[in-house]
Design an enzyme around this catalytic site. Structure first.
Site, PDB file in Angstrom:
ATOM      1  N   LYS A  40      -2.940   1.001  -1.530  1.00  0.00           N
ATOM      2  CA  LYS A  40      -1.618   0.938  -2.269  1.00  0.00           C
ATOM      3  C   LYS A  40      -1.797   0.446  -3.598  1.00  0.00           C
ATOM      4  O   LYS A  40      -2.924   0.117  -3.986  1.00  0.00           O
ATOM      5  CB  LYS A  40      -0.444   0.095  -1.395  1.00  0.00           C
ATOM      6  CG  LYS A  40      -0.244   0.760  -0.341  1.00  0.00           C
ATOM      7  CD  LYS A  40       0.150   2.155  -0.356  1.00  0.00           C
ATOM      8  CE  LYS A  40       1.755   2.202  -0.847  1.00  0.00           C
ATOM      9  NZ  LYS A  40       2.094   3.692  -0.789  1.00  0.00           N
ATOM     10  N   HIS A  91       0.109   7.154  -7.470  1.00  0.00           N
ATOM     11  CA  HIS A  91       1.386   7.854  -7.763  1.00  0.00           C
ATOM     12  C   HIS A  91       1.865   7.642  -9.403  1.00  0.00           C
ATOM     13  O   HIS A  91       2.762   7.191  -9.825  1.00  0.00           O
ATOM     14  CB  HIS A  91       2.324   6.632  -6.861  1.00  0.00           C
ATOM     15  CG  HIS A  91       2.249   6.612  -5.703  1.00  0.00           C
ATOM     16  ND1 HIS A  91       2.388   7.738  -4.780  1.00  0.00           N
ATOM     17  CD2 HIS A  91       1.843   5.549  -5.070  1.00  0.00           C
ATOM     18  CE1 HIS A  91       1.976   7.299  -3.709  1.00  0.00           C
ATOM     19  NE2 HIS A  91       1.678   5.863  -3.547  1.00  0.00           N
ATOM     20  N   ILE A  96      10.772   5.148   2.975  1.00  0.00           N
ATOM     21  CA  ILE A  96      10.025   4.060   3.002  1.00  0.00           C
ATOM     22  C   ILE A  96       8.618   4.731   2.610  1.00  0.00           C
ATOM     23  O   ILE A  96       8.220   5.710   3.127  1.00  0.00           O
ATOM     24  CB  ILE A  96       9.925   3.419   4.456  1.00  0.00           C
ATOM     25  CG1 ILE A  96      11.062   2.678   4.799  1.00  0.00           C
ATOM     26  CG2 ILE A  96       8.497   2.416   4.477  1.00  0.00           C
ATOM     27  CD1 ILE A  96      10.998   2.013   6.103  1.00  0.00           C
ATOM     28  N   ASP A  97       8.021   4.127   1.654  1.00  0.00           N
ATOM     29  CA  ASP A  97       6.878   4.721   1.145  1.00  0.00           C
ATOM     30  C   ASP A  97       5.578   4.268   1.711  1.00  0.00           C
ATOM     31  O   ASP A  97       4.247   4.868   1.188  1.00  0.00           O
ATOM     32  CB  ASP A  97       6.780   4.724  -0.379  1.00  0.00           C
ATOM     33  CG  ASP A  97       6.714   3.427  -1.013  1.00  0.00           C
ATOM     34  OD1 ASP A  97       6.642   2.430  -0.161  1.00  0.00           O
ATOM     35  OD2 ASP A  97       6.485   3.122  -2.304  1.00  0.00           O
TER      36      ASP A  97
END
Length: 351
Positions: A75, A93, A303-304
């Site tokens: 992440k 992202h 929710i990612d």
């Protein structure tokens, strides 16, 4: 010598890792040096990495890693604005118009580093070589069902957490559904032939939910799709990209509908191509849904980091898929890594 530095994740509720001890041992056997940071939250204990021959570093010490080390995490990094001189492997992202993406690319530009975005590791045919998709779909469908169950009690879905196995998740969810005293809801899954959609449909069927499976053929018309509103649940498993149709327009908030819960498992609310534009921000573990309509109720789950709900199974699955590519890190200018760098250079040049 190629040096892979596995950082400790810094995001809350993130226990996954992209490399298992067995995978680390395989890398070390080929001559790749592996350092792994200590972590109080990682689902796989550090002992196995030590036994595999990894060097152990302090948590979050990657900014001081040797300049030639390749920093590997899942992440996002802390948004502290610092320049990024290293090569990083992670989900950035940053390539689809996301709000924080430009800032991240600016940090790489300032530091001279490189982003190998895990979403853009693809083979010669453009197919991703590794994805958490199945477990994202599985967990996302579960949370969306929890939202529906809460609605049957006149409530909104409460906080969610991790489960040590999918069996534990299934047992807990089944009890919640039984407690509603209602027949199981119906669900429509778009993207049902993909990894994400398969996971979502499998969870639904395991819970006795009737599932309508749609994929590219069913959505080729570009919409509108009134059939979605005739189901209790809609599970979006299509990643947003140019040409993706709108599945649930804002007009649906005022339209007659059976739909009461959306699981936007792909979760790109701030993308230019968001196919579910009835909401504008991701949700989290403490507040899993946004209530976007009241009469009748409509909740959106977005929710990612859904696979983190099942951190052991999702880590082991993903790490096994990714390992062949990690074994090729000594040829990082070619193959999947070369293609990922090309994508990065393209978007960096567009700043």
């Amino acid at each position: 010598m190629t040096h892979l530095w596995v950082r400790a994740e810094q995001r809350a509720n993130e226990e996954r890792v992209g490399l298992t001890p067995d995978g680390a041992a395989a890398l070390i056997a080929t001559g790749i040096e592996v350092t792994i940071e200590a972590s109080d939250t990682r689902a796989i204990p550090i002992d196995g990495y030590q036994q595999a021959g990894c060097a152990i570093a302090a948590a979050h010490s990657w900014p001081q890693a040797p300049q030639d080390a390749i920093i590997f995490g899942l992440k996002e990094l802390p948004e502290d604005g610092t320049a990024l001189p290293h090569r990083h492997i992670m989900f950035g992202h940053a390539f689809k118009g996301q709000g924080a993406g430009r800032a991240l690319l600016q940090r790489f530009k300032a530091g001279g580093g490189t982003l190998y975005d895990l979403e853009y590791l693809v083979d010669e045919d453009g197919r991703r070589v590794a994805a958490f998709g199945y477990w994202a779909g599985y967990a996302g469908a579960a949370v969306t069902l929890k939202a529906w169950a809460a609605q049957q009690h006149g409530a909104i879905c409460g906080p969610v957490g991790t489960y040590h196995s999918k069996d534990a998740l299934s047992t807990a969810l089944s009890s919640e559904l039984e407690a509603t005293g209602k027949p199981r809801p119906s669900a429509i899954v778009i993207g049902a032939l993909g990894r994400v959609g398969s996971g979502a449909a499998d969870l639904c069927e395991a819970m006795g939910v009737q599932v309508t499976r749609w994929d590219m053929a069913e959505t080729a018309s570009g919409g509108p799709f009134p059939e979605i509103l005739d189901h209790d649940l809609f599970l979006n498993c299509i990643f947003a990209r140019p040409g993706t149709p709108v599945f649930v327009p804002r007009a649906a908030l005022e339209a007659p509908r059976r739909l009461s819960a959306i699981g936007d498992i792909a979760c790109d609310p701030d993308s230019d191509y968001n196919p579910v534009p009835v909401y504008n921000r991701a949700t989290g573990w403490e507040q899993p849904v946004l209530r976007v309509a009241l009469d009748p109720v409509l909740d959106v789950m977005a929710i990612d980091n859904l696979p983190s709900m099942l951190p052991v199974e999702s880590s082991e699955d993903y790490a096994a898929q990714l390992l062949p590519s990690l074994l090729a890190l000594d040829r990082i200018d070619t193959g999947v890594w070369g293609r990922a760098e090309q994508a990065f250079r393209h978007h960096l040049g567009a700043l």
